[in-house]
Design a protein around this motif. Structure first.
Motif, short mmCIF file in Angstrom:
data_model
loop_
_atom_site.label_atom_id
_atom_site.label_comp_id
_atom_site.label_asym_id
_atom_site.label_seq_id
_atom_site.Cartn_x
_atom_site.Cartn_y
_atom_site.Cartn_z
N LEU A 1 0.87 -1.19 0.00
CA LEU A 1 0.00 0.00 0.00
C LEU A 1 0.90 1.23 0.00
O LEU A 1 1.78 1.34 0.86
N TYR A 2 0.67 2.10 -0.96
CA TYR A 2 1.49 3.31 -1.04
C TYR A 2 0.63 4.53 -0.73
O TYR A 2 -0.31 4.84 -1.46
N ILE A 3 0.96 5.20 0.37
CA ILE A 3 0.21 6.38 0.80
C ILE A 3 1.10 7.61 0.63
O ILE A 3 2.15 7.70 1.28
N ASN A 4 0.69 8.51 -0.24
CA ASN A 4 1.43 9.75 -0.41
C ASN A 4 0.42 10.87 -0.15
O ASN A 4 -0.32 11.26 -1.03
N ASP A 5 0.35 11.33 1.09
CA ASP A 5 -0.73 12.23 1.53
C ASP A 5 -2.09 11.63 1.17
O ASP A 5 -2.37 10.51 1.54
N GLU A 6 -2.91 12.38 0.38
CA GLU A 6 -4.25 11.88 0.05
C GLU A 6 -4.23 10.77 -1.00
O GLU A 6 -5.19 10.03 -1.16
N VAL B 1 3.70 1.75 2.75
CA VAL B 1 4.73 2.76 2.50
C VAL B 1 4.06 4.12 2.62
O VAL B 1 2.96 4.32 2.08
N VAL B 2 4.69 5.05 3.31
CA VAL B 2 4.01 6.33 3.52
C VAL B 2 4.97 7.51 3.41
O VAL B 2 6.13 7.43 3.77
N ARG B 3 4.40 8.57 2.85
CA ARG B 3 5.14 9.85 2.79
C ARG B 3 4.12 10.95 3.05
O ARG B 3 3.06 11.00 2.42
N GLY B 4 4.42 11.81 4.03
CA GLY B 4 3.48 12.87 4.38
C GLY B 4 4.15 14.23 4.40
O GLY B 4 5.35 14.34 4.64
N HIS B 5 3.34 15.26 4.17
CA HIS B 5 3.90 16.61 4.10
C HIS B 5 3.16 17.60 4.99
O HIS B 5 3.33 18.80 4.87
N LYS B 6 2.28 17.09 5.87
CA LYS B 6 1.49 18.03 6.69
C LYS B 6 2.10 18.17 8.08
O LYS B 6 2.90 17.34 8.49
N ARG B 7 1.63 19.21 8.78
CA ARG B 7 2.10 19.39 10.16
C ARG B 7 0.90 19.18 11.07
O ARG B 7 -0.21 19.61 10.77
N VAL B 8 1.11 18.51 12.18
CA VAL B 8 0.01 18.25 13.11
C VAL B 8 -0.29 19.54 13.89
O VAL B 8 0.61 20.14 14.48
N GLU B 9 -1.54 19.95 13.86
CA GLU B 9 -1.92 21.19 14.55
C GLU B 9 -2.40 20.91 15.97
O GLU B 9 -3.27 20.06 16.17
N VAL B 10 -1.82 21.60 16.93
CA VAL B 10 -2.29 21.45 18.31
C VAL B 10 -3.14 22.66 18.69
O VAL B 10 -3.11 23.69 18.00
N ALA B 11 -3.87 22.52 19.82
CA ALA B 11 -4.86 23.56 20.16
C ALA B 11 -4.20 24.91 20.46
O ALA B 11 -4.65 25.95 20.00
N ASP B 12 -3.14 24.87 21.25
CA ASP B 12 -2.49 26.12 21.65
C ASP B 12 -0.98 25.90 21.51
O ASP B 12 -0.34 25.31 22.40
N ARG B 13 -0.42 26.35 20.41
CA ARG B 13 0.98 26.05 20.09
C ARG B 13 1.94 26.53 21.19
O ARG B 13 2.81 25.79 21.63
N ALA B 14 1.75 27.76 21.67
CA ALA B 14 2.68 28.30 22.67
C ALA B 14 2.61 27.50 23.96
O ALA B 14 3.63 27.13 24.55
N LYS B 15 1.39 27.21 24.38
CA LYS B 15 1.23 26.45 25.62
C LYS B 15 1.80 25.04 25.46
O LYS B 15 2.50 24.53 26.34
N PHE B 16 1.50 24.43 24.33
CA PHE B 16 1.97 23.07 24.10
C PHE B 16 3.50 23.04 24.13
O PHE B 16 4.11 22.18 24.75
N THR B 17 4.12 24.01 23.46
CA THR B 17 5.59 24.07 23.42
C THR B 17 6.16 24.19 24.83
O THR B 17 7.14 23.53 25.18
N SER B 18 5.51 25.01 25.66
CA SER B 18 6.06 25.17 27.00
C SER B 18 5.84 23.92 27.85
O SER B 18 6.72 23.51 28.62
N VAL B 19 4.67 23.26 27.69
CA VAL B 19 4.43 22.00 28.42
C VAL B 19 5.44 20.94 27.98
O VAL B 19 6.03 20.22 28.80
N VAL B 20 5.65 20.86 26.67
CA VAL B 20 6.59 19.86 26.13
C VAL B 20 7.99 20.11 26.68
O VAL B 20 8.70 19.18 27.07
N LYS B 21 8.37 21.37 26.75
CA LYS B 21 9.72 21.69 27.27
C LYS B 21 9.85 21.24 28.72
O LYS B 21 10.84 20.61 29.12
N GLU B 22 8.80 21.53 29.49
CA GLU B 22 8.83 21.16 30.91
C GLU B 22 8.98 19.64 31.07
O GLU B 22 9.79 19.15 31.86
N LYS B 23 8.20 18.88 30.28
CA LYS B 23 8.23 17.41 30.43
C LYS B 23 9.55 16.83 29.89
O LYS B 23 10.10 15.88 30.44
#
Ligand code: SF4
Length: 605
Positions: free
Chosen positions: A122-127, A202-224
C-alpha cells in the motif's frame, strides 16, 4: 479537532477498494488513539472467534493524538489485530519514524481487511493512496525491501511498515518491522500481514500536526522533556547504555531468567551487559522520532558491519534464556531476526523450550536431522542455524515457527513452555517480583511485561519502591493502575519509557495542551481502563477461560528459586488473582460484569 485529522483509511484487499472514513471528537474522547481505536473497530466489526490467519481478521495501524507532535517520544504507532500466536488480542507498538510519517500524511489510522490473492503493498502519499504489486518484493528481507522500495519510488524519505520472510511464511511470532530495526513484534502481527499478502505499507506525508495552543503546548513539552532529561534512568542510564543497562541490575536482583527460567541469575551477565556492549561495539545512540531519551543502539560488528540493537529483551532472550554467552553472536542473531522479521522474545523463548526438551531427552537428534546443531544450553550455533530455518519454515524450523507452546505440545510436555496464553515470557523472573507475575498472568496479550511494567516499583523504585514480595491490596491495585496508565500512554502515541520521569498528571498536561480539552487525570485513566476492559472483552468473546488461562507456568508457581536473593520464592498468584478480579470490578471468575461494561460505555460492543 486538534491533534487529529479525524480520518481513517480503510483498505479492502479482497476487492481492492480504498475508502476514507471519519470520526468525531466524541469518539476521540472515548478511545483516544492506537489501542483504543484498534479495539473499538475489532469489537465492532469482526467475529472474535475468526481464524487470525483468515481474511476475516482485520489489521489496524493506528496513531495517537500525540504521534507526530513534538511531545517527547511522540512517534509511536500500534498494530492491532487478532493474534495467530495466542488467539487473543494483539497490540504491538513500535517507535522509529513510520507512525509520525503516517500522521504527516493526514491519516490517524489504517484499517486493512480481507486478503489479496497476490503480494501487494500500500502506497500512501498524503491523500493519494494506491495498492501496488509486490510480487518482486516477496521473499526479501527487511533491509532489502526498504532499499528496493526507496529506489522504486525514488524517494529516500518514505517510511514503511513491512514484513520479512517470517511474516510471509506465517511464522506465529513474526513481527511488523519499520525503519529496518524497529519492530511491532509481539503476538505474530507480521503473520497476519503475510496471510493478507500485504508486504508493506509505505508512507510519505507533508502536513504538520496542529495542536490547540501552540505556545502552551511548546512550554508544556519543554517542561516534560526537561523532567525526562533530569531523571537518572530516562536521562542517564537509558541514553548511556540503552535498555541493556538493565542486564546487571536485574541479574544482581536475582530476576534474570537463565536456561528457560531454571535459574534466576546468569553467570555471564556482566559480559553481555549494556556496559560491555557500549565498551565493545557501540558507535552511537539512535533515538526514535522526537525522543530525548535515545535508548536505541547502533553497533558495529566485524561480521554484519553496522547494525542496530539489541535491546535488553533481545540480549536476554537470545542469551541467558538459552545459556548463550557470546555477545557478538547475540548482536548478530538480533540483526538477522530483524532482517527476517521475527519477535526476538518469542524466538528466544521457543529456542529455550527446544533446549529444555532436548536436554531432558524428549526431543532427539533424529527429530532435528543429523546435520543440525544440538540444542545444548549455550550452543550459539543454534542461533546461526535456526533463525533462517524458522523464517523459511525449513526442516525442524517449521515446527519452531509454531512457537514454544505448540512445540512443547507436539512433544507432550507443555510444562517446559515458559509463557502465558501461548506467548513466550519476557526477561524477568516473577518469583523475584510477584506483582510483575500478576501482571504477566492477567495481560490481555499473554506473556508480556511492557503493558504493566511492575519492575518499576518493585525493583527500580518508580514511582516509589515496593517490596517485591509484598502481595497485599496496594500491590494488586498498583498492577491495575499500571495496566490502565500504560493503555493511556500507548493510546496517546508515546513510549512507555517516559514513565521514568513522568507521572499520570504529566500525560494529562500534554494531552490537554495538544487537544484543547480539559480532562482530569482520572478521566484520562478511565480511558485507559476502558481500553483494558474492551481488550478483555474481545478475549472473552474469542473464548478465553480466565480461571484456566490467567495463570503462569507451573515452574513459577511451584518450583522455588534455587539460588540468589529470591531463593525459596514462588509467585503466590492464587492469593492475588481473586483480589485483582474484585478490584477490577469483575466477577469472581474473571468476567466483566454488565455494570462495569455500562460504566465504561462498552456494553454496546
Ligand atoms: S525511549 Fe527508546 S524506544 Fe522509546 S521512543 Fe525513545 S529511542 Fe524509541
Amino acid at each position: 479537532m486538534f491533534a487529529y485529522w479525524g480520518k481513517i483509511l480503510r483498505v479492502n484487499l479482497t476487492d481492492g477498494t480504498i475508502k476514507e472514513e471519519h470520526f468525531d471528537e466524541e469518539f476521540a474522547k472515548k478511545w483516544l488513539g492506537t489501542r483504543g481505536f484498534g479495539i473499538y473497530y475489532l469489537l465492532k466489526e469482526m467475529d472474535a472467534t475468526a481464524d487470525p490467519l483468515s481474511p476475516e481478521n482485520k489489521i489496524i495501524y493506528a496513531t495517537g493524538p500525540l504521534t507526530g507532535t513534538t511531545a517527547p517520544t511522540g512517534g509511536r504507532y500500534m498494530v492491532i489485530t487478532k493474534s495467530p500466536l495466542t488467539g487473543y488480542i494483539a497490540m504491538a507498538n513500535s517507535g522509529g519514524f513510520f507512525g509520525a510519517e503516517l500522521k504527516f500524511a493526514g491519516w490517524d489510522a489504517v484499517i486493512v481487511e480481507g486478503a489479496s490473492d497476490h503480494p501487494v503493498y500500500l502506497y500512501i502519499n498524503d491523500e493519494s493512496v494506491e495498492l501496488r504489486d509486490a510480487s518482486h518484493l516477496w521473499g526479501k528481507t527487511s533491509g532489502e525491501t526498504e532499499e528496493a522500495l526507496k529506489e522504486e519510488i525514488g524517494d529516500n524519505r518514505i517510511r514503511m511498515a513491512l514484513i520479512g520472510p517470517a511474516g510471509e511464511n506465517l511464522v506465529r511470532f513474526s513481527a511488523v518491522m519499520n525503519d529496518e530495526h524497529r519492530a511491532a513484534a509481539r503476538g505474530g502481527v507480521g503473520a497476519v500481514m503475510g496471510s493478507k499478502k500485504l508486504k508493506a505499507i509505505v508512507v510519505r506525508g507533508h502536513k504538520r500536526v496542529e495542536v490547540a495552543d501552540r505556545a502552551k503546548f511548546t512550554s508544556v513539552v519543554k517542561e516534560k522533556t526537561d523532567k525526562l532529561r533530569n531523571d537518572p534512568v530516562a536521562g542517564g542510564g537509558l541514553p548511556k547504555y540503552g535498555t541493556a543497562v538493565l542486564v546487571n541490575i536485574i541479574n544482581q536482583n536475582g530476576l534474570y531468567p537463565t536456561r528457560n527460567f531454571q535459574d534466576s541469575q546468569f553467570e555471564y551477565a556482566e559480559e553481555q551487559s549494556g556496559e560491555a556492549m557500549t565498551a565493545k561495539y557501540l558507535i552511537r545512540n539512535k533515538p526514535c522520532y522526537a525522543c530525548p531519551i535515545g535508548c536505541g543502539r547502533v553497533n558495529k560488528l566485524p561480521t554484519t558491519g553496522v547494525t542496530e540493537g539489541p535491546e535488553y529483551e533481545s540480549i536476554w532472550a537470545l542469551g541467558a534464556h538459552n545459556g548463550i554467552n557470546d555477545l557478538a553472536t547475540i548482536i548478530e542473531a538480533n540483526h538477522w531476526a530483524d532482517e527476517y522479521g521475527l519477535d526476538t522474545i518469542s524466538l528466544g523463548g521457543t529456542l529455550a523450550t527446544a533446549m529444555e526438551l532436548y536436554e531432558k531427552g524428549i526431543l532427539k537428534q533424529e527429530d532435528l536431522g543429523e546435520e543440525a546443531p544440538p540444542f545444548r544450553w549455550g550452543n550459539s550455533e543454534v542461533l546461526h542455524y535456526y533463525i533462517e530455518k524458522i523464517a523459511k519454515r525449513e526442516g525442524f524450523g517449521d515446527k519452531l515457527a509454531e512457537g514454544g507452546y505448540r512445540l512443547a505440545e507436539m512433544y507432550g510436555h507443555t510444562e517446559y513452555f515458559m509463557g502465558v496464553k501461548k506467548q513466550e515470557l519476557p526477561a524477568y523472573d516473577p518469583r523475584g517480583a510477584e506483582g510483575h507475575g500478576l501482571g504477566y498472568a492477567t495481560n490481555n496479550r499473554g506473556g508480556c511485561h511492557i503493558k504493566q511494567y511492575m519492575i518499576s516499583p518493585e525493583i527500580l523504585g518508580y514511582p516509589y519502591k515496593m517490596d517485591p514480595h509484598d502481595i497485599g491490596d496496594e500491590k494488586v491495585k498498583m498492577v491495575i493502575l499500571f495496566q490502565d496508565l500504560t493503555a493511556l500512554i500507548d493510546a496517546a502515541g508515546l513510549c512507555v519509557f517516559t514513565t521514568f520521569g513522568l507521572g499520570a498528571d504529566d500525560y494529562r498536561d500534554m494531552l490537554n495542551a495538544a487537544l484543547g480539552w480539559d480532562l482530569s487525570t482520572e478521566e484520562y485513566l478511565k480511558i485507559g481502563e476502558r481500553i483494558w476492559n474492551a481488550e478483555r472483552l474481545f478475549n472473552l468473546k474469542a473464548g478465553l477461560d480466565p480461571l484456566k488461562e490467567d495463570t503462569l507456568p507451573k515452574r513459577l508457581l511451584e518450583e522455588p528459586v534455587r539460588n540468589g536473593p529470591n531463593k525459596g520464592h514462588v509467585v503466590r498468584l492464587h492469593l492475588m488473582l481473586p483480589k485483582y478480579y474484585e478490584f477490577r470490578g469483575w466477577t469472581g471468575d474473571g468476567r466483566i460484569t454488565e455494570e462495569k461494561m455500562k460504566d465504561l460505555g462498552i456494553d454496546e460492543l
